[in-house]
Design a protein around this motif. Structure first.
Motif, PDB file in Angstrom:
ATOM      1  N   ARG A  12      99.109  14.469  -2.714  1.00 58.86           N
ATOM      2  CA  ARG A  12     100.498  14.946  -2.648  1.00 58.86           C
ATOM      3  C   ARG A  12     100.619  16.342  -2.053  1.00 58.86           C
ATOM      4  N   GLY A  13      99.531  16.881  -1.549  1.00 56.95           N
ATOM      5  CA  GLY A  13      99.585  18.162  -0.859  1.00 56.95           C
ATOM      6  C   GLY A  13      99.670  19.377  -1.760  1.00 56.95           C
ATOM      7  N   VAL A  14      99.328  19.233  -3.049  1.00 58.86           N
ATOM      8  CA  VAL A  14      99.345  20.347  -3.995  1.00 58.86           C
ATOM      9  C   VAL A  14      97.918  20.662  -4.405  1.00 58.86           C
ATOM     10  N   LYS A  15      97.540  21.952  -4.393  1.00 57.81           N
ATOM     11  CA  LYS A  15      96.193  22.331  -4.802  1.00 57.81           C
ATOM     12  C   LYS A  15      95.982  22.012  -6.283  1.00 57.81           C
ATOM     13  N   PHE A  16      94.743  21.664  -6.611  1.00 57.71           N
ATOM     14  CA  PHE A  16      94.460  21.297  -7.992  1.00 57.71           C
ATOM     15  C   PHE A  16      94.728  22.459  -8.941  1.00 57.71           C
ATOM     16  N   THR A  17      94.363  23.676  -8.563  1.00 60.48           N
ATOM     17  CA  THR A  17      94.564  24.810  -9.460  1.00 60.48           C
ATOM     18  C   THR A  17      96.047  25.054  -9.737  1.00 60.48           C
ATOM     19  N   SER A  18      96.891  24.826  -8.727  1.00 57.13           N
ATOM     20  CA  SER A  18      98.337  25.002  -8.936  1.00 57.13           C
ATOM     21  C   SER A  18      98.865  23.963  -9.909  1.00 57.13           C
ATOM     22  N   TYR A  19      98.398  22.740  -9.775  1.00 57.20           N
ATOM     23  CA  TYR A  19      98.833  21.677 -10.678  1.00 57.20           C
ATOM     24  C   TYR A  19      98.273  21.893 -12.082  1.00 57.20           C
ATOM     25  N   ALA A  20      97.016  22.322 -12.161  1.00 60.89           N
ATOM     26  CA  ALA A  20      96.369  22.493 -13.468  1.00 60.89           C
ATOM     27  C   ALA A  20      97.045  23.589 -14.291  1.00 60.89           C
ATOM     28  N   GLN A  21      97.549  24.623 -13.629  1.00 58.78           N
ATOM     29  CA  GLN A  21      98.204  25.714 -14.359  1.00 58.78           C
ATOM     30  C   GLN A  21      99.356  25.204 -15.211  1.00 58.78           C
ATOM     31  N   TYR A  22     100.087  24.194 -14.698  1.00 56.35           N
ATOM     32  CA  TYR A  22     101.218  23.645 -15.441  1.00 56.35           C
ATOM     33  C   TYR A  22     100.753  23.068 -16.770  1.00 56.35           C
ATOM     34  N   TRP A  23      99.701  22.268 -16.744  1.00 56.32           N
ATOM     35  CA  TRP A  23      99.216  21.616 -17.959  1.00 56.32           C
ATOM     36  C   TRP A  23      98.546  22.612 -18.901  1.00 56.32           C
ATOM     37  N   ILE A  24      97.855  23.580 -18.345  1.00 55.10           N
ATOM     38  CA  ILE A  24      97.206  24.591 -19.196  1.00 55.10           C
ATOM     39  C   ILE A  24      98.261  25.380 -19.959  1.00 55.10           C
ATOM     40  N   ARG A  25      99.282  25.850 -19.245  1.00 56.99           N
ATOM     41  CA  ARG A  25     100.349  26.607 -19.907  1.00 56.99           C
ATOM     42  C   ARG A  25     101.092  25.735 -20.917  1.00 56.99           C
ATOM     43  N   ALA A  26     101.339  24.474 -20.561  1.00 54.02           N
ATOM     44  CA  ALA A  26     102.085  23.584 -21.453  1.00 54.02           C
ATOM     45  C   ALA A  26     101.358  23.401 -22.780  1.00 54.02           C
ATOM     46  N   MET A  27     100.050  23.211 -22.734  1.00 57.82           N
ATOM     47  CA  MET A  27      99.289  23.012 -23.966  1.00 57.82           C
ATOM     48  C   MET A  27      99.234  24.295 -24.807  1.00 57.82           C
ATOM     49  N   ILE A  28      99.097  25.433 -24.153  1.00 58.49           N
ATOM     50  CA  ILE A  28      99.070  26.702 -24.883  1.00 58.49           C
ATOM     51  C   ILE A  28     100.416  26.964 -25.539  1.00 58.49           C
ATOM     52  N   LEU A  29     101.491  26.753 -24.796  1.00 58.02           N
ATOM     53  CA  LEU A  29     102.826  26.976 -25.352  1.00 58.02           C
ATOM     54  C   LEU A  29     103.127  25.998 -26.485  1.00 58.02           C
ATOM     55  N   LEU A  81      90.329  32.563 -28.616  1.00 50.49           N
ATOM     56  CA  LEU A  81      89.576  31.312 -28.500  1.00 50.49           C
ATOM     57  C   LEU A  81      90.451  30.095 -28.792  1.00 50.49           C
ATOM     58  N   ASP A  82      91.385  30.237 -29.720  1.00 55.10           N
ATOM     59  CA  ASP A  82      92.291  29.122 -30.008  1.00 55.10           C
ATOM     60  C   ASP A  82      93.125  28.776 -28.777  1.00 55.10           C
ATOM     61  N   LEU A  83      93.604  29.807 -28.091  1.00 54.63           N
ATOM     62  CA  LEU A  83      94.409  29.571 -26.889  1.00 54.63           C
ATOM     63  C   LEU A  83      93.550  28.971 -25.774  1.00 54.63           C
ATOM     64  N   ILE A  84      92.327  29.459 -25.647  1.00 54.87           N
ATOM     65  CA  ILE A  84      91.425  28.916 -24.628  1.00 54.87           C
ATOM     66  C   ILE A  84      91.141  27.450 -24.905  1.00 54.87           C
ATOM     67  N   GLN A  85      90.921  27.128 -26.154  1.00 55.84           N
ATOM     68  CA  GLN A  85      90.643  25.741 -26.524  1.00 55.84           C
ATOM     69  C   GLN A  85      91.795  24.828 -26.151  1.00 55.84           C
ATOM     70  N   GLU A  86      93.019  25.251 -26.450  1.00 56.92           N
ATOM     71  CA  GLU A  86      94.174  24.432 -26.100  1.00 56.92           C
ATOM     72  C   GLU A  86      94.341  24.352 -24.587  1.00 56.92           C
ATOM     73  N   GLY A  87      94.072  25.460 -23.910  1.00 58.77           N
ATOM     74  CA  GLY A  87      94.153  25.443 -22.453  1.00 58.77           C
ATOM     75  C   GLY A  87      93.134  24.514 -21.832  1.00 58.77           C
ATOM     76  N   ASN A  88      91.945  24.426 -22.425  1.00 60.23           N
ATOM     77  CA  ASN A  88      90.921  23.510 -21.924  1.00 60.23           C
ATOM     78  C   ASN A  88      91.375  22.059 -22.064  1.00 60.23           C
ATOM     79  N   VAL A  89      92.114  21.776 -23.137  1.00 62.22           N
ATOM     80  CA  VAL A  89      92.687  20.426 -23.297  1.00 62.22           C
ATOM     81  C   VAL A  89      93.680  20.149 -22.172  1.00 62.22           C
ATOM     82  N   GLY A  90      94.494  21.144 -21.846  1.00 64.64           N
ATOM     83  CA  GLY A  90      95.433  20.984 -20.740  1.00 64.64           C
ATOM     84  C   GLY A  90      94.736  20.790 -19.412  1.00 64.64           C
ATOM     85  N   LEU A  91      93.625  21.508 -19.203  1.00 65.99           N
ATOM     86  CA  LEU A  91      92.850  21.352 -17.967  1.00 65.99           C
ATOM     87  C   LEU A  91      92.312  19.931 -17.850  1.00 65.99           C
ATOM     88  N   SER A  92      91.798  19.385 -18.954  1.00 70.65           N
ATOM     89  CA  SER A  92      91.287  18.009 -18.937  1.00 70.65           C
ATOM     90  C   SER A  92      92.407  17.021 -18.638  1.00 70.65           C
TER      91      SER A  92
END
Length: 343
Positions: free
Chosen positions: A143-160, A122-133
């Protein structure tokens, strides 16, 4: 799979519970239209046909959270693109909310990849939700990039980032080099081995453009298993690791000795001041030399009708007298740092 769009809004008192089966749900079309006019499209695509798991007060929060997410159907890329454009062009907060809510399952998927490094998912999910926001706020839909592809970068960054600051007792990411090594050390080792090189600290440092000392420091923390302070110390039955660690505070014996010495010095100061016979010297001692808010040389000189230089000379002589008086009471072997400045 069919979906039904049900509006969610506390202000309109439309109650929706994710995970509830579509039985006995009868919401009039007029009410849906009213909500849409006032708040915009707040509906979520909910999946049908899934069996609702039995929830009790003892059900853990993670199970409840995941069970509810199972009823939110992901949106196709085209619909997400449309929502992103609405948010960027018109500031539509409802569109932003929809993007976040329909991608919460993506956060869970990515958080599970790091679960082996952290026990509380749950802690990781919470941080990932911050990255999603954060991704919703920063996403450029043109810019021709799907939102889910872009969102993965921020989700992983916040979790890491969360893991970097909380996984180890000693903070690793306190510097730019530390953060770079936290993210890339293991990957760099694999790449160097794949190329036939020995991943030495110097080679890793050159590859990542960091100081070799930083490589050694971060590697020692990442490679070593965590040490629990309440764990049993090796070779001891009833002693923990924490109990064997040296304290950074003063030990009781030293504290007692320091208190005894300070008490003797206070007594010497009071006794020395009481034995000063000259009124001017007594004033200099009490009003300047040991006062919390000492008077200036000028003010004392004006009071006694002499120059400030004369007051300074008397003060020097008093310091020398007190130094000799203190050594006579405590002995020549007393070690006091400020004693060297007296006289």
């Amino acid at each position: 799979m069919t979906t039904e769009r049900i509006p969610t809004s506390e202000e309109a008192n439309v109650e929706v519970i994710l995970g509830q089966e579509d039985q006995g749900v009868d919401i009039r079309k007029e009410r849906l239209d009213d909500v849409s006019k006032i708040f915009g499209d707040l509906s979520l695509p909910l999946m049908k046909g899934s069996k609702v798991p039995e929830m009790t007060a003892k059900t853990d929060p993670l199970t409840v959270y995941l069970a509810r997410l199972n009823y939110v159907e992901p949106l196709p890329a085209e619909k997400q693109q449309e929502l992103a454009e609405r948010f960027v062009e018109h500031g539509d907060l409802n569109a932003a909310k929809m993007l976040i809510l329909t991608n919460l399952r993506l956060v869970v998927k990515l958080a599970r990849e790091y679960q082996r490094r952290w026990t509380n998912l749950l802690d990781l999910i919470q941080e990932g939700n911050v990255g999603l926001s954060e991704a919703v706020k920063r996403y450029d839909p043109y810019r021709g990039v799907k939102f889910t592809s872009y969102a993965q970068y921020w989700i992983r960054a916040m979790i890491l980032n969360y893991l970097m600051n909380h996984l180890h007792p000693v903070k690793i990411g306190s510097s730019r080099a530390g953060r770079k090594l936290f993210y890339n050390l293991k990957k760099t080792r694999r790449q160097l081995i794949k190329k036939g090189h020995e991943p030495t600290p110097q080679l890793i440092a050159d590859y990542l453009d960091v100081d070799p000392k930083e490589v050694v420091r971060v590697a020692a923390q990442l490679d070593a298993p965590p040490v629990f302070l309440d764990a049993q110390a090796p070779g001891h039955e009833k002693t923990t690791v924490g109990e064997l660690m040296e304290s950074d505070t003063i030990d009781p014996e030293s504290a007692c000795a320091e208190y005894d010495l300070s008490s003797q010095i206070r007594d010497a100061i009071e006794s020395f001041g009481a034995n000063i016979e000259d009124d001017r010297e007594r004033a200099i001692w009490h009003e300047r030399m040991i006062a919390e808010e000492p008077k200036s040389l000028v003010s004392l000189g004006d009071e006694w009708g002499v120059s400030k230089e004369r007051i300074r000379q008397v003060e020097v002589q008093i310091r020398e007298n007190f130094k000799q008086y203190l050594l006579g009471r405590l002995g020549d072997d007393v070690q006091i740092d400020w004693l060297e400045s007296l006289g």
